[in-house]
Design a protein around this motif. Structure first.
Motif, PDB file in Angstrom:
ATOM      1  N   UNK A 109       0.853  -1.193   0.000  1.00 22.08           N
ATOM      2  CA  UNK A 109       0.000   0.000   0.000  1.00 22.08           C
ATOM      3  C   UNK A 109       0.885   1.238   0.000  1.00 22.08           C
ATOM      4  N   UNK A 110       0.296   2.379  -0.329  1.00 22.64           N
ATOM      5  CA  UNK A 110       1.116   3.579  -0.556  1.00 22.64           C
ATOM      6  C   UNK A 110       1.532   4.325   0.716  1.00 22.64           C
ATOM      7  N   UNK A 111       0.621   4.490   1.650  1.00 22.06           N
ATOM      8  CA  UNK A 111       0.862   5.434   2.749  1.00 22.06           C
ATOM      9  C   UNK A 111       1.928   4.929   3.722  1.00 22.06           C
ATOM     10  N   UNK A 112       2.649   5.912   4.301  1.00 20.27           N
ATOM     11  CA  UNK A 112       3.678   5.592   5.298  1.00 20.27           C
ATOM     12  C   UNK A 112       3.241   6.144   6.659  1.00 20.27           C
ATOM     13  N   UNK A 113       3.214   5.294   7.672  1.00 18.21           N
ATOM     14  CA  UNK A 113       2.837   5.713   9.026  1.00 18.21           C
ATOM     15  C   UNK A 113       4.116   5.969   9.823  1.00 18.21           C
ATOM     16  N   UNK A 114       4.155   7.120  10.471  1.00 15.02           N
ATOM     17  CA  UNK A 114       5.299   7.444  11.339  1.00 15.02           C
ATOM     18  C   UNK A 114       4.738   7.849  12.697  1.00 15.02           C
ATOM     19  N   UNK A 115       5.130   7.104  13.737  1.00 15.05           N
ATOM     20  CA  UNK A 115       4.612   7.405  15.080  1.00 15.05           C
ATOM     21  C   UNK A 115       5.364   8.579  15.691  1.00 15.05           C
ATOM     22  N   UNK A 116       4.615   9.411  16.397  1.00 12.45           N
ATOM     23  CA  UNK A 116       5.233  10.553  17.078  1.00 12.45           C
ATOM     24  C   UNK A 116       6.170  10.041  18.178  1.00 12.45           C
ATOM     25  N   UNK A 117       7.249  10.731  18.499  1.00 16.50           N
ATOM     26  CA  UNK A 117       7.631  12.059  18.021  1.00 16.50           C
ATOM     27  C   UNK A 117       8.547  12.059  16.789  1.00 16.50           C
ATOM     28  N   UNK A 118       8.595  10.941  16.032  1.00 16.98           N
ATOM     29  CA  UNK A 118       9.513  10.889  14.887  1.00 16.98           C
ATOM     30  C   UNK A 118       9.052  11.808  13.740  1.00 16.98           C
TER      31      UNK A 118
END
Ligand code: AHZ
Length: 306
Positions: A109-118
């Protein structure tokens, strides 16, 4: 031909360039008629490529830092390190296409998830995202990868050698002192031709970011195990996003003198869980690896003076 086209063709001859940032509603398809490239000799093209590549090979034969693997962790490490213009940084990527797994999110899939605080790392690179409570979403992972790649490759102290594989390490008195390289196409054909010897790059620090086990994955820590510099690779554990991301950042370190490990290669070394398609730990592990590399360089400089 329309009056506009005639006018533009004339201005083309006088060096006018089509295109540009602005939309020009009066420009038409015919404006491209008569487009003419400046002449070139074929040998000139060859010489331009070859001299640059060979000069790079000469210059980077002794590097400060060699980063093995140009995935999200290797890229983030290179970005952080490249901020110090005095460092000579070579990136070795076995694939033609740098970026490792970060051209896509999970299950292609296309979207990239980045968890805070990164998300701060994305801010620094000016990568846009959609904000959620505990994480952010980049609309396409390729937006992160293409942005960091283009900004990184513009830095004068960085050279990417892609389509080049690290086949082994240089090790002297228990210290990793560089890498053994070959064209990837040669590396993949050692079983079809006898003895195709490799090349070498000396480095004060090698950062290994070759990802988890796979066709060439985890090659750095596997080699350390086979030559007895580390006791064992524990093997990557099953998925647990929350445990995995913190673990990978925590485990990022100089594993043996001269060799820092970053990204999912650490999961194989230390027995950390995988996180699947959340990328924050790769960015921050890469950043921390750059700090570990700098600390190693400083320590080595002190040792040399003593
Ligand atoms: O081609 C590999 C890839 O681009 C390259 N590489 C591997 N071995 C090499 C060698 N010489 C040169 N011997 C080599 N290049 O290393 C890169 C690794 O990138 P990656 O994206 O696979 O690893 P990463 O640690 O940067 O990012 C991991 C991303 C993952 S995997 C995962 C999961 O499975 O749960 N979750 C995330 C976020």
């Amino acid at each position: 031909m329309s009056a506009t086209a005639t006018a533009t063709t004339t201005s083309l001859a006088s060096g006018h360039r089509l295109g540009g940032d602005e939309f020009k509603p009066d420009q038409t398809l015919e404006d491209f008629d008569g487009y003419k490239f400046s002449p070139i000799r074929e040998a000139q093209v060859s010489r331009e490529m070859v001299t640059r590549y060979m000069n790079d090979m000469l210059y980077y034969a002794e590097s400060d830092v060699v980063i093995v693997g140009c995935g999200s962790a290797g890229l983030s490490c290179a970005w952080e390190l490249s901020k110090d213009p005095s460092l000579k940084i070579a990136i070795i990527e076995q694939s033609v296409s740098p970026g490792g797994g970060c051209w896509l999110g999970g299950q292609l899939f296309s979207a990239m998830i980045v968890r805070k605080p990164a998300d701060k790392f994305l801010d620094e690179l000016e990568v846009p995202y959609e904000e959620k409570e505990n994480y952010v979403v980049v609309k396409h992972a390729a937006l992160f990868t293409s942005t960091i790649l283009s900004k990184l490759l513009m830095r004068p102290n960085v050279k990417l050698f892609n389509a080049t594989a690290v086949e082994d390490l240089i090790v002297k008195n228990g210290k990793v002192s560089g890498v053994v390289t070959n064209w990837t196409l040669v590396t993949l054909n050692h079983n079809t031709q006898s003895c195709m010897d490799p090349n070498v790059i000396e480095a004060k620090v090698v950062v290994s970011g070759t990802g988890h086990d796979g066709p060439m994955g985890a090659s750095g820590v596997k080699r350390l195990e086979s030559i007895g510099l580390i006791k064992e690779n524990k093997g990557m554990l099953s998925l647990d996003m929350n445990a995995a991301e913190d673990d990978i950042v925590r485990y990022t370190r100089e594993v043996v003198p001269g060799m820092v490990v970053t990204g999912m290669e650490l999961a194989e070394l230390d027995g950390a869980p995988r996180m699947g398609p959340t990328f924050g730990a790769m960015l921050i592990s890469g950043q921390k690896a750059a700090y570990a590399a700098r600390a190693s360089l400083a320590r080595q400089a002190q040792e040399e003076q003593a």
